[in-house]
Design an enzyme around this catalytic site. Structure first.
Site, PDB file in Angstrom:
ATOM      1  N   ASP A  56       0.863  -1.182   0.000  1.00  0.00           N
ATOM      2  CA  ASP A  56       0.000   0.000   0.000  1.00  0.00           C
ATOM      3  C   ASP A  56       0.898   1.230   0.000  1.00  0.00           C
ATOM      4  OD1 ASP A  56      -2.292   1.824   0.526  1.00  0.00           O
ATOM      5  OD2 ASP A  56      -3.344  -0.036   0.990  1.00  0.00           O
ATOM      6  N   HIS A  82       2.207   1.738  -3.281  1.00  0.00           N
ATOM      7  CA  HIS A  82       1.208   2.644  -3.846  1.00  0.00           C
ATOM      8  C   HIS A  82       1.672   4.096  -3.774  1.00  0.00           C
ATOM      9  CE1 HIS A  82      -2.409  -0.352  -3.317  1.00  0.00           C
ATOM     10  NE2 HIS A  82      -1.404  -0.849  -4.028  1.00  0.00           N
TER      11      HIS A  82
END
Length: 464
Positions: free
Chosen positions: A270, A293
């Site tokens: 993430d 991310h």
């Protein structure tokens, strides 16, 4: 020679022999140790703990500090035995002493249940991690009476340093495979059931914190989370989780200010770093991020909430093989502001969305989000010296601003982004985004609107 001279010589010979014999007895040490070597002398007894901590390379980290070794409080360190109580006892004792060190020694692995380490404590407390710390192995091993939302919590601590060359192993694999996790349900769906998973390390309502030099891997959820903290200094961390591990943000801050995050390596499933509502005065520098991310502000404004974020700088960093680069993401229906943000001197390596500003963020278990008119107002964002390559599946720049609350004062300087594969340059995407091009960008951002919009949010919407 007459008899008198002979007697005189004999007398002197006897006298000389006597003196030599006495001299020999005075300086001839027997072959028995009269003095013990310094290393053989037992030190006088003193109240435990005493001395100086040793790191894994044998060097003392603080010669004047009292040491509270968890082994001295009953910890076993075999990776199986529950050592929670020993850690709590060591913490409680160290908390009452100036410049104390809670020592987690090298060559040991300690299993600890979910625990809250509570302050306030005396000044100069150090949590020295040289061994390995781990939680119970998966949700089935988690005590049913204990919250599954957090593992190690530090509450109301002022002036603590967490450091060392050890490892925090979150043992998150079994948590990632719960059916409530993205695409882990039947036929690749996400099951609509409760999905609590523990944050590995959470700091709550604390100040003057330093976290440095640690390695942490495989957290079930966020690796680090700071809530309602100030004066936080993070340096030289190594955070690692698989690229498909869900919701494993490296460092998340919320309602936290005066933060530095420097010189660290993060790759996970993430955001490397995520900045939530209520954060200001944050400096992020010299980071290596990805696969991940990216580095994100948000998501903000969820469930029509207020979000205020300002004075954020991300500089001198590399983002590689990631879904996003530098991102601002807000939900429809929120309110507040994001302002005075600078992304400077950032290298992109095969990043799918190097620059993304998304006011239509929707992460709702595959359900669409309703259109709403209110939005968090985004202004005064600088993108400077951002260069590298992008994954051609998405535009290199996406500026999707709200219909009713446009983004304003977006500035682009020395932005050069090329396709990682092939020669085709994809045009940026803009919607209701206003700003200024200080230099030619590659690709050109022709879709950026000049000047200011005819209407801006009212004071009751954007004031923070």
């Amino acid at each position: 020679m007459d008899f008198t001279k002979i007697l005189f010589l004999i007398f002197h010979f006897i006298l000389l022999s006597f003196v030599c014999s006495v001299h020999g007895r005075l300086y001839d040490y027997p072959n028995v140790p009269r003095f013990r070597a310094l290393s053989q002398i037992s030190l006088p007894p003193s109240p435990a703990p005493e001395g100086a901590p040793e790191t894994n390379n044998g060097k003392n980290s603080n010669d004047s500090a009292a040491i509270f070794n968890v082994l001295s409080y009953g910890a076993v360190g075999d990776g199986v035995t529950d050592d929670t109580q020993a850690f709590k006892m060591a913490w409680d004792a160290a908390c009452q002493v100036d410049s104390a060190i809670v020592l987690v020694p090298y060559h040991y692995s300690f299993m600890i249940q979910s625990t809250i380490f509570t302050g306030p404590c005396k000044s100069g407390l150090v949590f020295q991690i040289e061994g390995t710390i781990m939680p119970p192995d998966g949700p089935d091993s988690w005590p049913k009476s204990v919250s599954k939302r957090q593992w190690l919590v530090f509450y109301r601590i002022d002036g603590m340093s967490m450091q060392g060359g050890g490892l925090i192993d979150g043992k998150g694999e079994k948590w990632w495979n719960l059916p409530c996790k993205p695409h882990k349900g039947i036929n690749g769906t996400t099951a609509p059931v409760p999905c609590d998973s523990p944050v590995a390390l959470r700091f709550f309502m604390s100040s003057n914190l330093t976290v440095q030099g640690l390695k942490i891997k495989n957290s079930p959820f966020f690796h680090f989370r700071f809530d309602s903290c100030h004066d936080v200094h993070i340096d030289s961390l190594y955070i690692k989780s698989p690229s498909l591990s869900p919701n494993t943000d490296g460092i998340h801050i919320e309602n936290t200010n005066d933060v530095t995050i420097h010189n660290s390596i993060i790759y996970n499933g993430d955001d490397c770093i995520s900045i939530g509502a209520g954060c200001f005065n944050v400096d992020i520098r010299n980071m290596t991020c990805g696969p991940s991310h990216g580095i994100s502000i948000g998501s903000l404004g969820i469930r029509n909430s207020r979000a205020c974020v300002s004075n954020i700088t991300v500089s001198d960093s590399t983002i590689k093989h990631s879904d996003n680069g530098v991102r601002i993401k807000t939900w429809q229906g929120g309110f507040g502001t994001v302002s005075k943000v600078t992304f400077n001197n950032i290298r992109m390596e095969n990043v799918r969305n190097p620059i993304i500003l998304d006011q239509y963020y929707c992460n709702n278990n595959n359900k669409s989000c309703a259109n709403q008119t209110s939005a968090v107002y985004i202004s005064d964002v600088i993108y400077s010296n951002i260069k590298g390559t992008y994954d051609v599946r998405s535009p290199p720049m996406r500026l999707a601003c709200s219909d009713s609350v446009p983004c304003t004062n977006l500035t682009f300087v020395d932005v050069e982004l090329y396709p990682a594969q092939g020669q085709k340059i994809i045009e940026p995407y803009c919607w209701n985004a206003y700003g200024d091009l200080r230099s030619l960008t590659i690709p050109p951002v022709f879709c950026l609107l000049e000047g200011k919009p005819q209407s801006l949010p009212s004071n009751d919407v954007d004031q923070c």
